[in-house]
Design an enzyme around this catalytic site. Structure first.
Site, PDB file in Angstrom:
ATOM      1  N   THR A 207     -20.976 -77.833-121.700  1.00  0.00           N
ATOM      2  CA  THR A 207     -21.089 -76.514-121.058  1.00  0.00           C
ATOM      3  C   THR A 207     -20.732 -76.654-119.583  1.00  0.00           C
ATOM      4  O   THR A 207     -20.055 -77.608-119.184  1.00  0.00           O
ATOM      5  CB  THR A 207     -22.513 -75.933-121.269  1.00  0.00           C
ATOM      6  OG1 THR A 207     -22.522 -74.567-120.835  1.00  0.00           O
ATOM      7  CG2 THR A 207     -23.567 -76.716-120.516  1.00  0.00           C
ATOM      8  N   ASN A 208     -21.184 -75.720-118.758  1.00  0.00           N
ATOM      9  CA  ASN A 208     -20.912 -75.753-117.319  1.00  0.00           C
ATOM     10  C   ASN A 208     -22.144 -75.232-116.580  1.00  0.00           C
ATOM     11  O   ASN A 208     -23.177 -74.948-117.188  1.00  0.00           O
ATOM     12  CB  ASN A 208     -19.671 -74.913-116.997  1.00  0.00           C
ATOM     13  CG  ASN A 208     -19.764 -73.519-117.591  1.00  0.00           C
ATOM     14  OD1 ASN A 208     -20.626 -72.730-117.229  1.00  0.00           O
ATOM     15  ND2 ASN A 208     -18.877 -73.219-118.540  1.00  0.00           N
ATOM     16  N   ASP A 209     -22.024 -75.099-115.270  1.00  0.00           N
ATOM     17  CA  ASP A 209     -23.187 -74.756-114.435  1.00  0.00           C
ATOM     18  C   ASP A 209     -23.438 -73.260-114.294  1.00  0.00           C
ATOM     19  O   ASP A 209     -24.283 -72.851-113.484  1.00  0.00           O
ATOM     20  CB  ASP A 209     -23.016 -75.353-113.028  1.00  0.00           C
ATOM     21  CG  ASP A 209     -23.259 -76.847-113.010  1.00  0.00           C
ATOM     22  OD1 ASP A 209     -24.067 -77.314-113.830  1.00  0.00           O
ATOM     23  OD2 ASP A 209     -22.646 -77.553-112.183  1.00  0.00           O
ATOM     24  N   SER A 210     -22.761 -72.428-115.052  1.00  0.00           N
ATOM     25  CA  SER A 210     -22.927 -70.985-114.890  1.00  0.00           C
ATOM     26  C   SER A 210     -24.355 -70.543-115.206  1.00  0.00           C
ATOM     27  O   SER A 210     -24.924 -70.914-116.239  1.00  0.00           O
ATOM     28  CB  SER A 210     -21.954 -70.230-115.793  1.00  0.00           C
ATOM     29  OG  SER A 210     -22.211 -68.842-115.740  1.00  0.00           O
ATOM     30  N   ALA A 274     -18.306 -67.905-117.928  1.00  0.00           N
ATOM     31  CA  ALA A 274     -17.654 -69.190-117.665  1.00  0.00           C
ATOM     32  C   ALA A 274     -17.433 -69.865-119.014  1.00  0.00           C
ATOM     33  O   ALA A 274     -18.351 -70.437-119.607  1.00  0.00           O
ATOM     34  CB  ALA A 274     -18.527 -70.049-116.760  1.00  0.00           C
TER      35      ALA A 274
END
Length: 402
Positions: A207-210, A274
């Site tokens: 995943t990502n930091d969103s 994101a």
């Protein structure tokens, strides 16, 4: 503003004198105005000044008991169509954000269900404090509109941020918040938010930091302007805005299916989510265990669907698509390429390598690109303020294109 009931809350600040002019502007616009003053505010201007201008008694004491047939603070809260706190001191902002109701102003605001506009006015150092940033972010998430302070000569004798905006600027924002038809009224809007998750095994994912805060802020702003909003959200810790339809998704494939389905009957798509660009080729249904003879694990990744590019093939005349581009280098070059290749009507780009910008924070700074316009670069501000500026541009484009 004809027949609108506006409750104006005035707190302790040298900027109180501007609230007198604001009261006059509200009355001239046709609004019915009732003023609530904190004790500190009465040290700067007398209640009589506001009483004369508003043609209504000024509330200062929660135990006054002026209405024997009603509870004063509840009666005023129920009467209110719009609550405006101008100037809003650090003290009152802290009370509102943390649910403290120990005077007439905070008590009445706690009981008010009508829309609220808070106009901070204080020294720049106070405005930039960690506590103030937390409190303003909390109010934004609670649906309170925050008007960004102005920059100029402060009472302390130097130039900085924190001045109360001029009364006419506040009046303009009040007018925008008053129920009326806008270019977005009745528009069917999809907003996506959060970071998608691509499973490796039952306990791990890519995943990502969103945090989803930007998408949720845009959904809230769209809804406040009369749009019919569907929020398609990947997992977040946020509470969906009141009145917005929530569709929960996890993976990019889930998001693509939900967007494709909803886009068929929508007017505007805002892709603030994101999206994970890659996913594992093979996702297993049991946890991958470490073994004594294997110190390395190789993951083969493949691209996920390019949702905006696929949606462009379905786009019909009159539909709008808005994208986001989070970059760490060559911001304008990369963003303009995306604007063109995905046939977007508007693109919001930000450099997430800069402090305070982008993922998992309360602030953002963006550059708004459109095919036929010069780039618009915003200042660093809280995400609800950025959402207002982005939606302003979307609204203007809808109006231009009919």
């Amino acid at each position: 503003m004809s027949e609108q009931h506006v409750a104006l809350y005035v707190t302790g600040s040298i900027a109180v004198y501007k609230s007198l002019t604001l009261t006059r502007l509200l009355v001239k616009s046709g609004a019915s105005v009732r003023v609530v003053m904190t004790k500190a505010a009465t040290d700067f201007v007398t209640p009589l000044s506001f009483q004369v201008l508003s043609k209504n008694a000024v509330a200062t004491d929660m135990f006054a008991g002026t209405n024997v047939k009603a509870v004063d603070h509840v009666e005023l809260a129920d009467w209110t169509d719009l609550a405006v706190v101008a100037p809003a001191s650090a003290n009152l902002i802290g009370k509102l954000a943390n649910g403290i109701a120990d005077d007439m102003a905070s008590l009445t605001l706690m009981a008010t269900t009508a829309p609220k506009l808070v106009v901070p006015a204080m020294n720049q150092h106070m405005l930039d404090s960690a506590a103030m940033k937390r409190n303003l972010a909390t109010l934004s998430e609670d649906g309170v509109k925050i008007m960004a302070p102005a920059t100029g000569f402060l009472a302390e004798g130097y130039t900085g941020r924190g001045r109360m905006p001029e009364p006419q600027a506040i009046m303009n924002m009040i007018t925008d918040l008053t129920p009326h038809n806008t270019p977005l009224t009745g528009k069917r809007v999809i907003v996506t938010a959060g970071g998608t998750r691509e499973r490796i095994d039952p306990v791990r994912f890519i995943t990502n930091d969103s945090s989803g805060k930007m998408g949720y802020a845009i959904a809230r702003e769209m809804q406040s302007r009369g749009a019919v909003v569907t929020l398609i959200s990947a997992p977040t810790k946020l509470t969906p805005p009141t009145g917005v339809k929530l569709v929960s998704v996890r993976s990019t494939e889930d998001l693509a299916k939900a967007v494709t389905t909803a886009f068929k009957t929508s007017d505007i798509l805002v892709m603030a989510a994101a999206v994970a660009d890659f996913k594992p080729v093979n996702s297993v249904d049991q946890k991958i265990k470490k073994s004594a003879d294997n110190d390395h694990l190789t993951l083969e990744l493949t691209k996920t669907p390019d949702i905006l590019k696929d949606v462009a093939k379905l786009k019909r005349p009159g539909q709008m698509t808005i994208g986001f581009a989070a970059e760490t280098q060559n911001l304008l070059d990369n963003a303009n390429q995306k604007l063109t290749s995905k046939q977007l009507d508007l693109l919001v780009a930000n450099d997430v390598s800069k402090p305070g910008v982008g993922f998992n924070g309360d602030t953002n700074q963006v550059t708004i690109l459109q095919p036929d316009h010069a780039p618009i670069k915003t200042a660093l501000a809280d995400k609800q303020t950025i959402a207002q500026q982005v939606v302003d541009q979307i609204s203007q484009r809808v109006q231009r294109e009919g």
